[in-house]
Design an enzyme around this catalytic site. Structure first.
Site, PDB file in Angstrom:
ATOM      1  N   ASP A  21     -60.780 -31.728 -26.559  1.00 18.86           N
ATOM      2  CA  ASP A  21     -60.156 -32.831 -26.972  1.00 18.86           C
ATOM      3  C   ASP A  21     -59.733 -32.728 -28.330  1.00 18.86           C
ATOM      4  OD1 ASP A  21     -62.662 -33.114 -28.032  1.00 18.86           O
ATOM      5  OD2 ASP A  21     -62.769 -35.235 -27.668  1.00 18.86           O
TER       6      ASP A  21
ATOM      7  N   ASP B 209     -65.062 -29.120 -25.761  1.00 16.07           N
ATOM      8  CA  ASP B 209     -64.526 -29.965 -24.511  1.00 16.07           C
ATOM      9  C   ASP B 209     -63.108 -30.188 -24.241  1.00 16.07           C
ATOM     10  OD1 ASP B 209     -64.900 -31.632 -26.869  1.00 16.07           O
ATOM     11  OD2 ASP B 209     -64.959 -33.765 -25.637  1.00 16.07           O
TER      12      ASP B 209
ATOM     13  N   SER C 245     -69.282 -32.589 -27.052  1.00 15.79           N
ATOM     14  CA  SER C 245     -68.031 -32.019 -27.726  1.00 15.79           C
ATOM     15  C   SER C 245     -68.460 -30.737 -28.440  1.00 15.79           C
ATOM     16  CB  SER C 245     -67.575 -33.211 -28.702  1.00 15.79           C
ATOM     17  OG  SER C 245     -66.559 -32.875 -29.327  1.00 15.79           O
TER      18      SER C 245
ATOM     19  N   ASP D 212     -61.738 -27.149 -29.512  1.00 17.75           N
ATOM     20  CA  ASP D 212     -63.337 -27.360 -29.399  1.00 17.75           C
ATOM     21  C   ASP D 212     -64.142 -27.244 -28.105  1.00 17.75           C
ATOM     22  OD1 ASP D 212     -62.525 -29.721 -28.432  1.00 17.75           O
ATOM     23  OD2 ASP D 212     -64.248 -30.923 -29.695  1.00 17.75           O
TER      24      ASP D 212
END
Length: 560
Positions: free
Chosen positions: A305, A303, A151, A301
């Site tokens: 999500d 990734d 992440s 961000d």
């Protein structure tokens, strides 16, 4: 663990490691430790004293050799544990990965282990956002999903998220207890990875996966307004091309992009920390927004999500502010008494006010989308969920494409909201003022204190329970809620909330971070608002002052 045991364990690990890079790294470290180098011995002990803990957040840690780091051995063992949890073959697992260092390798290793155990594996082609994996798992009715990502962690980290499939309403959500403990126990039973049967022939999904995801999110209730200029950054992550195509398909003008941050880069060279909440991370996007004179600045961000928003001339909006605006927008475009909205125990209380006003049921869950994705009961539709850490799950009358936070579908919804406001001559800041006049001004902030050892966090939490504060700044503590006791049917968790009264209402919630050695404090101040725009500005100034006073006092309380 004695020095002899440590060296033996390191040699055994070296013997099974299939990766030349980490084999060389560990061989060098082992040789220096055997030669008496104290720093090498300490590093070896740190890597081998304990392994990465597999929990509801899956795995996450720094890359490197040994059980206390993320590497191919750790990942293959995790995949073998998941394979055993699924049973004796026949399961279907979808695997995706981001663009971090070793992510593609970890995804392929997982596919090989699961295929070798007799399961059917579908691998997403190339680095893609986490929401695409979560959508594909749900859309294909798979039994489990794995996303290789850390992440918004620093460049040296990687991680491993695990999702459950099946037929239930929580299909496609991240695992929760007791599944994490069951998989962890099975991982502990895995022998040397060289003994694992490795398979081939998994299915690789290409462009059609992204197409189906985009079709689903552009079918959300996005309204008709499209006149909006946007500046965008994916922060060197994997969301860039998918978001641009989502905007094109939905009919929005192409956003201006931060060129230096658009291509995926696992080193994240332009930011100190690839998290849009961190100071400085949004500077290039904000500068582009000012230069282009855009209406809205958007960031994902790495990734994709999570979603961050900023309004030029005003600055960043908090996760709670965005959550409140999106909640009203979604509820105004859905119907029925079976609607449910949800947020976490550390987010703003504003969502409850909005739900009551719009005739929807409000639910509060533990922190994390693994819990928020399970909000709602039989016969109910969970149309919106969010957490203050920039995570949003948007839906409509037809349901949610993703049972997890999704920074790309949330960006579409935010753009629709902003375009609708622009047609009326308003910005998102104006909408926040209007919302404050209806529901009171809800201001929030948080404080994170990094500690040297978990024992420090435990001692602090024990102290505030045994000797709870009676006041924070000018507000007295009217009630203390200890979530370790399972408040209002929630599972037990290590968090304490202090509900405050005085010239304004407020609350302070303390909890340890689930992924970092930090103690976090979440602060909210709620003030009534009567009158025009000037009144909102005055109330905001007074509330911000009280919020700062609370934050300073909390810092002393928790040792910040």
């Amino acid at each position: 663990m004695t020095d002899t045991e440590l060296l033996t364990r390191a040699r055994d690990w070296l013997d099974q490691d299939p990766d030349p890079a980490t084999r060389d790294e560990l061989a060098d470290l082992l040789g220096r430790a055997e030669a008496g180098e104290s720093a090498a011995a300490a590093e070896l002990a740190d890597r081998f004293a304990a392994g990465l803990e597999f929990g509801t957040a899956g795995l996450r840690g720094a890359l490197g050799a040994g059980p206390g780091r993320m590497n191919r051995v750790v990942v293959m063992r995790a995949a073998a544990g998941i394979a055993a949890w699924l049973g004796d073959g026949g399961g279907h697992v979808v695997i995706g990965h981001d663009a971090r260092h070793r992510s593609a390798d970890f995804a392929r290793d997982s596919a090989a282990v699961l295929t070798g155990a007799g399961h059917r594996v579908t691998l997403l082609e190339g680095p893609l956002p986490t929401p695409v994996l979560a959508y594909t798992l749900r859309e294909r009715g798979a039994d489990a999903g794995i996303m290789v990502t850390a992440s918004h962690n620093p460049p040296q980290d990687n991680g491993y998220k695990v999702y459950v499939g099946g037929e239930g309403d929580d299909a496609g959500a991240q695992i929760v207890s007791p599944v994490d403990a069951e998989i962890s126990a099975l991982i502990d039973e895995v022998g040397p990875v060289g003994d694992l049967p490795l398979g081939e022939g998994w299915t690789v999904l290409g462009r059609e996966t992204v197409d189906r995801y985009l079709e689903a999110i552009t079918s959300l209730p996005l309204g008709e307004d499209r006149d909006l200029s946007v500046a965008y950054t994916p922060l060197h992550g994997v969301g860039g091309r998918v978001l641009l195509e989502a905007f094109e398909r939905a009919g929005f003008p192409r956003p201006a992009v931060v060129a230096e941050q658009f291509e995926p880069d696992p080193d994240f060279p332009t930011v100190d920390f690839p998290n849009p909440e961190e100071p400085g991370a949004m500077d290039l996007a904000l500068a582009l927004g000012e230069a282009e004179g855009v209406d809205l600045v958007i960031a994902n961000d790495p990734d994709a999500d999570r979603l961050a928003l900023a309004v030029p001339g005003h600055g960043m909006l908090t996760g709670n502010e965005v959550g409140g605006l999106l909640a009203e927008y979604v509820l105004d475009r859905t119907e029925g008494p079976d609607r449910v909205v949800a947020t976490s125990i550390v987010s703003s209380s504003l969502l409850g006010e909005i739900a009551r006003d719009r005739g929807a049921r409000y639910e509060e869950t533990l922190t994390g989308f693994k819990w928020l994705a399970r909000a709602g009961g039989p016969g109910e539709r969970r149309v919106f969920a969010y957490e203050e850490a920039l995570g949003y799950c948007v839906g409509g009358d037809e349901g949610r494409p993703v049972a997890d936070k999704d920074g790309i579908s949330a960006a579409l919804m935010a753009a629709s909201l902003a375009a609708t406001a622009k047609r009326r001559g308003l910005t998102l800041v104006d909408l926040l003022d209007d919302q404050a006049r209806r529901h009171g001004l809800h201001l929030s902030d948080q404080l994170s204190v990094r500690v040297s050892a978990p024992a420090v966090i435990a001692a602090t939490m024990r102290r505030v329970r045994v000797e709870p504060p009676t006041a924070f700044g000018p507000l007295r503590v009217a009630r203390t809620v200890d979530f370790a006791e399972g408040h209002e049917g929630l599972p037990s968790t290590d968090a304490v909330r202090f509900e405050l009264e005085g010239t304004v209402r407020g609350r302070v919630t303390l909890r340890p971070s689930g992924t970092e050695p930090k103690l976090k404090a979440y602060i909210e101040v709620v003030s009534g608002v009567d009158g025009d725009i000037a009144d909102v500005a005055d109330v905001r100034a007074r509330g911000s002052k009280i919020l700062s006073e609370l934050k300073a006092e909390i810092a002393v309380l928790v040792g910040g």
